[in-house]
Motif scaffolding. Structure first.
Motif: not given
Length: 501
Positions: A86-106
Motif C-alpha cells: 500500500e505504500r507505493v500507489r500506481t496511478v493509471s496511465k500516469r506513474g507512481y506515488m509514494l503515499v505520505p503520512e497524511t495530515e490529520a484532518v479535524p
C-alpha cells in the motif's frame, strides 16, 4: 535529472530514509534495496504525495540508458516487498506515488452536531432577508470557532426554516443534527431585535431561549453572547478564548453591513451572472464605512471570480491582492479575510502564500466548511490529491447538502489520481454544465477510453454560443503548481478533441 537531496530525512510507514547516510531503516534495523530500487525510492520520497510520471522516473534512475518499463516495474515491486504493497500507489496511465503520512484532518468525533436553521424575517419588508440570513450566518461562524461543537454549514442548515417545527424531527435524519438553533429577526431602522432558541432535535424540546435588541454597533456583541449561551449548554465548560479572538470591529452603520450581505448573496448565485453589481455593493459599503474589513475582502473576491472560469489579468489580480490585504489589516482575526487572500494568491500562482493564509484561516476557524473545502482544492493544485480528498470528505460531512463546487473540486482530485470514473460521476451532478465542466468531463471520458462520450461532451462545450477554449483553460486557467499535473489535464482534453501536441 539528478537527485540532490543530501541531508534530507524522510519518514513514512515506520521507515526512515536518510539520504545523507544513504540508508533505509525501520526501528533502527536496516532494510535493503538494490541500487536502482533505492534510487527510485529516493526520487519518489523527494516528491512524496505527488504522482511522478514513469518517464521522469526512468530518466532519473536510468539516465542516458534505454530501458523498458519492465525495469521500472521490477524496481517498484522490490520497493513494495520491503515497504508494503500500500505504500507505493500506481496511478493509471500516469506513474507512481509514494503515499505520505497524511495530515490529520479535524474530525467531529462525539461532539454535539448543531444546525442553525434559517431565521424568520419578522419585519414587514422582505428586502431585509439578507440581514436576517447574515445574522444567522454570523452565529454559524461563531459556533464553528469552538472545537467543542460541530456546526453544519450554511448551505445545509439553511435548507430548513425556523418557522416549521413539524420539520424538526426529520432534520436529525436528513443532515445528522443533534441540536437546532432557530429564531427570528426584526429590523427597525438601525435597530435589530432578535429571538433565539436552542432545540433538542430528538424530541423538539426547547433547551434555552432569549430575546435581544441592539443598535448597529452592538450587533456583534449580541451574536457573541448567543454563541456563548449555546455552547455553554452543550458542553461542560466554555472557553471564552475563541470568542475573544473572534471579536470584530463593529460596523458604523447597519446599512454597510446590509450592503455586504446583499453582495455576498449575489456571489452565491451558482451562475455568478451579476458580479459587477456585487462589486458595486461592496464599494458602496466601503464608502459608508471605510474601516469595514470584510467589505474590502469581498470586493477582492468579486474581482477574482469569473462566471466561466476564464483567465484573470495580472493587474486585476494585483488589485484583488491589495484589497484582500487591506481586509486582513482591518479584520485580522476574520478567517474569511485570510481564506479569500489565499484564493487570490492561488489565482496568482503563489502557492506557498496561498497555503500560509489558508492555514491561518483554519487556526481562526477550524470548523469552517469553506476553509476546509478550500484546503482540499489547494492541496490538489499543489500536487497532493490524496491528502486533498481527506479534507474534501471532511467538508462534505460538515455540509451534507454541499454546494456544487465541492463535488467539482473533488472530481479534479480524483482525476489527478487517475480515478477517472468517479471523477466523471462527480461532474455529472452539475445541473448547469458550463463549458469548463464539459471540458473536464470530456477529459475524464477520454482517459477512460470512452471516446463516444468524450466527443459528445467536447461538442457541447460551445453549444450555448460561448467562445471558450478548452485547451487554454486546461493550460493557463487551472492554477497547478507542477507542470506535470497541468500536462495531465491538457493531455485528457487534447485526447477528447482528437488532437495531439
Amino acid at each position: 535529472m539528478a537527485v540532490s537531496a543530501t541531508g534530507q530525512v524522510f519518514q513514512f510507514g515506520g521507515f526512515t530514509l536518510d539520504l545523507g547516510k544513504g540508508t533505509l531503516s525501520r526501528a533502527d534495523q536496516p532494510a535493503f534495496l538494490r541500487p536502482k530500487a533505492y534510487a527510485l525510492l529516493t526520487h519518489l520520497a523527494c516528491h512524496i504525495g505527488r504522482v511522478v510520471p514513469k518517464s521522469e522516473l526512468m530518466d532519473t534512475v536510468w539516465p542516458g540508458v534505454f530501458v523498458t518499463e519492465d525495469s521500472l516495474t521490477q524496481s517498484v515491486r522490490e520497493i513494495r516487498k520491503v515497504l508494503g504493497e500500500e505504500r507505493v500507489r500506481t496511478v493509471s496511465k500516469r506513474g507512481y506515488m509514494l503515499v505520505p503520512e497524511t495530515e490529520a484532518v479535524p474530525e467531529s468525533g462525539a461532539q454535539p452536531i448543531v444546525a442553525v436553521l434559517r431565521f424568520r424575517n419578522d419585519g414587514a419588508d422582505p428586502a431585509n432577508q439578507e440581514i436576517v440570513d447574515g445574522f444567522a450566518e454570523d452565529i454559524i461562524n461563531g459556533l464553528a470557532r469552538f472545537g467543542t461543537v460541530t456546526v453544519l454549514a450554511r448551505n445545509s442548515s439553511f435548507s430548513f426554516a425556523s418557522h416549521s417545527p413539524a420539520e424538526w424531527p426529520a432534520i436529525r435524519s436528513r443532515i445528522g443534527a443533534d441540536y437546532l438553533v432557530e429564531g427570528s429577526v426584526r429590523r427597525q431602522a438601525e435597530r435589530i431585535i432578535a429571538a433565539v432558541s436552542l432545540i433538542d432535535a430528538a424530541n423538539s424540546a426547547q433547551l434555552w431561549g432569549d430575546r435581544y435588541q441592539a443598535e448597529a454597533a452592538g450587533l456583534f456583541a449580541i451574536q457573541q453572547d448567543i454563541v456563548e449561551q449555546i455552547v455553554g449548554r452543550l458542553v461542560v465548560k466554555v472557553s471564552n478564548a475563541g470568542l475573544t479572538r473572534a471579536s470584530r470591529r463593529p460596523v458604523t452603520s447597519l446599512a454597510s453591513y446590509e450592503l455586504v450581505l446583499r453582495g455576498v448573496a449575489l456571489m452565491r448565485d451558482p451562475a455568478q451572472s451579476d458580479l459587477k453589481a456585487a462589486a458595486a455593493l461592496f464599494e458602496a459599503a466601503i464608502s459608508k464605512d471605510p474601516s469595514y474589513g470584510l467589505a474590502h475582502t469581498y470586493l477582492a473576491l468579486s474581482h477574482v471570480l469569473n462566471s466561466e472560469f476564464g483567465p484573470t489579468s495580472s493587474s486585476v489580480l494585483a488589485k484583488a491582492r491589495d484589497l484582500a490585504e487591506r481586509g486582513i489589516a482591518l479584520s485580522p482575526d476574520q478567517a474569511t479575510a485570510h481564506r479569500i487572500q489565499s484564493l487570490v494568491r492561488l489565482s496568482m500562482r503563489d502557492h506557498p502564500a496561498a497555503e500560509h493564509h489558508l492555514r491561518i484561516a483554519l487556526e481562526l476557524n477550524p470548523g469552517d466548511a469553506e476553509c476546509i473545502e478550500q484546503m482540499g482544492h489547494l492541496l490538489t493544485m499543489r500536487g497532493r490529491p490524496l491528502e486533498a480528498l481527506s479534507w474534501l470528505a471532511r467538508a462534505i460531512r460538515i455540509d451534507p447538502l454541499n454546494p456544487h463546487w465541492y463535488q467539482y473540486d473533488r472530481s479534479l482530485a480524483l482525476y489527478m489520481l487517475g480515478e477517472y470514473r468517479p471523477a466523471a460521476e462527480a461532474l455529472e451532478l452539475a445541473t448547469r454544465p458550463t463549458p469548463w465542466i464539459r471540458t473536464r468531463l470530456a477529459a475524464c471520458y477520454a482517459q477512460l477510453g470512452n471516446m463516444e462520450a468524450a466527443t459528445r461532451q467536447a461538442a457541447l462545450i460551445n453549444a450555448g454560443g460561448f467562445d471558450f477554449s478548452p485547451v487554454d483553460y486546461a493550460t493557463t486557467v487551472v492554477p497547478f503548481e507542477n507542470a506535470v499535473d497541468a500536462d495531465h489535464l491538457v493531455n485528457g482534453v487534447l485526447l477528447a478533441l482528437g488532437r495531439r501536441r
